[in-house]
Enzyme design. Structure first.
Site, short mmCIF file in Angstrom:
data_model
loop_
_atom_site.label_atom_id
_atom_site.label_comp_id
_atom_site.label_asym_id
_atom_site.label_seq_id
_atom_site.Cartn_x
_atom_site.Cartn_y
_atom_site.Cartn_z
N ARG A 1 0.05 -1.99 2.90
CA ARG A 1 0.03 -0.54 3.11
C ARG A 1 -0.15 -0.21 4.58
O ARG A 1 0.13 0.88 5.01
CB ARG A 1 -1.07 0.11 2.26
CG ARG A 1 -0.83 -0.11 0.75
CD ARG A 1 -1.61 0.87 -0.11
NE ARG A 1 -3.03 0.66 -0.03
CZ ARG A 1 -3.90 1.55 0.40
NH1 ARG A 1 -3.50 2.74 0.78
NH2 ARG A 1 -5.19 1.25 0.44
N TYR A 2 -0.66 -1.18 5.33
CA TYR A 2 -0.90 -0.95 6.75
C TYR A 2 0.11 -1.73 7.56
O TYR A 2 0.60 -2.78 7.14
CB TYR A 2 -2.33 -1.38 7.12
CG TYR A 2 -3.43 -0.71 6.31
CD1 TYR A 2 -3.16 0.44 5.56
CD2 TYR A 2 -4.72 -1.22 6.28
CE1 TYR A 2 -4.16 1.05 4.81
CE2 TYR A 2 -5.72 -0.61 5.54
CZ TYR A 2 -5.43 0.52 4.80
OH TYR A 2 -6.41 1.13 4.07
N ARG B 1 -1.34 -5.53 8.68
CA ARG B 1 -2.24 -6.34 7.89
C ARG B 1 -1.75 -6.33 6.44
O ARG B 1 -1.31 -5.31 5.93
CB ARG B 1 -3.67 -5.81 7.92
CG ARG B 1 -3.95 -5.30 9.31
CD ARG B 1 -5.31 -5.10 9.70
NE ARG B 1 -5.97 -3.86 9.33
CZ ARG B 1 -5.58 -2.63 9.70
NH1 ARG B 1 -4.44 -2.44 10.34
NH2 ARG B 1 -6.30 -1.59 9.37
N CYS C 1 -12.56 -13.40 -10.93
CA CYS C 1 -13.67 -13.13 -10.01
C CYS C 1 -14.89 -13.93 -10.44
O CYS C 1 -14.95 -14.43 -11.56
CB CYS C 1 -14.03 -11.65 -10.03
SG CYS C 1 -12.70 -10.58 -9.47
N CYS D 1 -17.48 -6.66 -11.90
CA CYS D 1 -18.27 -5.51 -11.49
C CYS D 1 -17.80 -4.31 -12.30
O CYS D 1 -16.60 -4.04 -12.33
CB CYS D 1 -18.04 -5.23 -10.00
SG CYS D 1 -18.18 -6.71 -8.99
N CYS E 1 -15.41 -1.76 -10.66
CA CYS E 1 -14.25 -2.31 -9.93
C CYS E 1 -13.10 -1.32 -9.83
O CYS E 1 -12.75 -0.66 -10.79
CB CYS E 1 -13.77 -3.58 -10.62
SG CYS E 1 -12.34 -4.31 -9.79
N ARG F 1 -10.11 -2.32 -8.96
CA ARG F 1 -8.86 -3.03 -9.21
C ARG F 1 -8.88 -3.66 -10.61
O ARG F 1 -8.50 -4.80 -10.81
CB ARG F 1 -8.66 -4.09 -8.13
CG ARG F 1 -7.24 -4.06 -7.56
CD ARG F 1 -7.07 -5.04 -6.41
NE ARG F 1 -6.94 -4.39 -5.13
CZ ARG F 1 -7.44 -4.88 -3.99
NH1 ARG F 1 -8.13 -5.99 -3.98
NH2 ARG F 1 -7.26 -4.23 -2.86
N ASP G 1 -13.23 4.69 -5.38
CA ASP G 1 -11.88 5.09 -5.79
C ASP G 1 -11.92 5.53 -7.25
O ASP G 1 -12.80 5.14 -8.00
CB ASP G 1 -10.91 3.91 -5.64
CG ASP G 1 -10.82 3.45 -4.20
OD1 ASP G 1 -10.67 4.30 -3.32
OD2 ASP G 1 -10.92 2.23 -3.96
N ASP H 1 -10.29 5.46 0.94
CA ASP H 1 -8.97 4.84 0.93
C ASP H 1 -8.05 5.75 0.14
O ASP H 1 -8.29 5.99 -1.04
CB ASP H 1 -9.07 3.47 0.25
CG ASP H 1 -8.03 2.50 0.79
OD1 ASP H 1 -7.15 2.94 1.54
OD2 ASP H 1 -8.11 1.31 0.46
N LYS I 1 -7.72 3.21 6.57
CA LYS I 1 -8.80 3.88 5.86
C LYS I 1 -9.09 5.21 6.57
O LYS I 1 -8.90 5.31 7.78
CB LYS I 1 -10.07 3.03 5.86
CG LYS I 1 -9.86 1.59 5.44
CD LYS I 1 -10.13 1.38 3.96
CE LYS I 1 -10.02 -0.08 3.56
NZ LYS I 1 -8.68 -0.45 3.04
C1 LIG Z 1 -8.62 -1.97 3.16
C2 LIG Z 1 -7.29 -2.58 3.28
C3 LIG Z 1 -6.96 -3.43 4.34
C4 LIG Z 1 -7.95 -3.80 5.42
O1 LIG Z 1 -8.30 -2.70 6.16
P1 LIG Z 1 -9.23 -2.85 7.43
O2 LIG Z 1 -9.50 -1.44 7.84
O3 LIG Z 1 -8.49 -3.64 8.44
O4 LIG Z 1 -10.46 -3.57 6.98
C5 LIG Z 1 -5.68 -3.92 4.42
N1 LIG Z 1 -4.73 -3.59 3.51
C6 LIG Z 1 -5.04 -2.77 2.48
C7 LIG Z 1 -3.96 -2.45 1.52
C8 LIG Z 1 -6.31 -2.25 2.32
O5 LIG Z 1 -6.58 -1.46 1.29
S1 SF4 Z 2 -15.13 -5.37 -7.32
FE1 SF4 Z 2 -13.49 -6.02 -8.77
S2 SF4 Z 2 -12.23 -7.44 -7.60
FE2 SF4 Z 2 -14.19 -7.26 -6.50
S3 SF4 Z 2 -15.47 -8.94 -7.34
FE3 SF4 Z 2 -15.93 -7.10 -8.53
S4 SF4 Z 2 -14.57 -7.28 -10.30
FE4 SF4 Z 2 -13.74 -8.64 -8.75
#
Ligand SMILES: *Cc1c(COP(=O)(O)O)cnc(C)c1O
Ligand code: SF4
Length: 337
Positions: free
Chosen positions: A100-101, A104, A113, A117, A120, A122, A281, A318, A325
């Site tokens: 997305r960036y 990176r 995992c 959590c 979470c 995701r 989120d 985010d 971010k």
């Molecule tokens: C958070 C995130 C990153 C890392 O972001 P930084 O600000 O560099 O820590 C990279 N890619 C995605 C998709 C993210 O959500």
């Molecule tokens: S927040 Fe989600 S992805 Fe991260 S360790 Fe916990 S369960 Fe796994």
């Protein structure tokens, strides 16, 4: 089997075992089973030991024990709150990476995992029965990065990259390191919090082979920063792997000044730099953890007065579609240039 693997195997605890261990009721067992069918139950014996079973307000318990509120889905919640799927490289259903960036990229080496959590963001990916990367998928990821010289940093995220065994992790890191334009490799991991035994000397030596490597751990509460965890993370720091911490602001877990202040101080005492405080989120079944942004901003304003500048984490949101971010805060400036 190594110590961390024994610990990990024992973490796939059934609702029945959990209820017995913690002295909970039969109705709780039924509930935990129902919730765990949506998002799995996994808690290491090490983490179980940190819980206060009799205390319904225990923040560690709130983060790890399935509860009824997870089943009540809100209209504004989504399985993919960051719309990562639209920016991802997929192999069938399996998400391999998301970018997305600009420079990176986030790689998802596994969907497993160290523990699950309850907050979470995701849940769509973590704990789902997808597999670890196959050698072919590893190649797909490498080609994606190789084709894009603008990618300067590769972040292993998850699931948790430290769920991979040393050999698989080394193979992935080796392949990424062979790409000349990749400057830094970063690992995002909550594994040490669930299972500090994972940070063996061998793993630390392995990471050290692929320097520069940055390590971002995910500690949400001072009680998670145990002596054992501090010692494990020191191993990384002493081998020249900088350790940062990201946390999520969670209602009744860490949304008070005392807890945030204490966590940040304990982190810097352990030479770990507080990096991000993430605003939660809107992932499915997490509404009971929501903190209003205005409260988060007020807490950060107070925290700023109590911490050295380098110890103050950035409070961020985010947003889908954004290219970094988004910092949250009041920035009133009464000053003429
Ligand atoms: C958070 C995130 C990153 C890392 O972001 P930084 O600000 O560099 O820590 C990279 N890619 C995605 C998709 C993210 O959500
Ligand atoms: S927040 Fe989600 S992805 Fe991260 S360790 Fe916990 S369960 Fe796994």
């Amino acid at each position: 089997m190594e110590r961390w693997q024994q610990e990990d195997r024992a973490a796939y605890i059934s609702a029945g075992q959990l209820v017995d261990t913690m002295g909970l009721s039969e109705s709780r067992r039924v509930l935990i089973d129902r919730v765990a069918a949506q998002f799995p139950l996994k808690i290491t014996p090490y983490y179980l030991n940190l819980l206060e079973p009799g205390n319904a307000d225990d923040p560690l318990l709130k983060m790890s024990l399935p509860c009824e509120e997870e089943l009540s889905l809100q209209k504004d919640e989504s399985a993919d709150p960051l719309e990562e799927l639209s920016t991802s490289l997929l192999d069938g259903q399996r998400q391999l990476l998301t970018q997305r960036y600009q420079n990176r990229v986030l790689v998802f080496p596994t969907t497993r995992c160290g523990g699950y959590c309850r907050f979470c963001f995701r849940k769509r990916l973590a704990g789902k029965n997808g597999r670890d990367l196959s050698p072919d998928q590893c190649e797909q990821i490498a080609s994606y990065i190789e084709d894009r010289p603008s990618i300067l940093e590769v972040i292993l995220s998850g699931g948790d990259p430290l769920m991979l065994e040393d050999k698989a992790l080394a193979a992935l890191l080796e392949r990424i390191r062979s790409i000349k334009h990749v400057r830094t490799i970063r690992l995002h991991s909550r594994m040490p919090v669930w299972n500090p035994y994972r940070l063996t000397e061998r793993l630390v030596a392995l990471l050290n082979r692929f320097q520069p490597v940055w390590f971002v751990v995910h500690i949400n509460h001072p009680r998670e920063l145990t002596g054992l965890l501090v010692q494990a993370l020191s191993g990384l720091i002493e081998r020249g792997v900088p350790v940062l911490n990201q946390m999520v602001l969670l209602k009744d877990v860490n949304d008070d000044l005392e807890t945030l202040n204490s966590l940040c101080w304990q982190l810097v005492k352990s030479r770990i730099q507080p990096y991000y405080v993430h605003h939660l989120d809107k992932a499915q079944g997490t509404a009971h953890f929501r903190v209003p942004i205005s409260k988060g901003i007020a807490l950060m304003d107070q925290l700023r007065q109590l911490l050295p500048g380098y110890a103050l984490p950035r409070y961020v949101l985010d947003l889908p579609g954004s290219t970094s971010k988004t910092p949250l805060g009041n920035h009133p400036v009464n000053y003429e240039l």
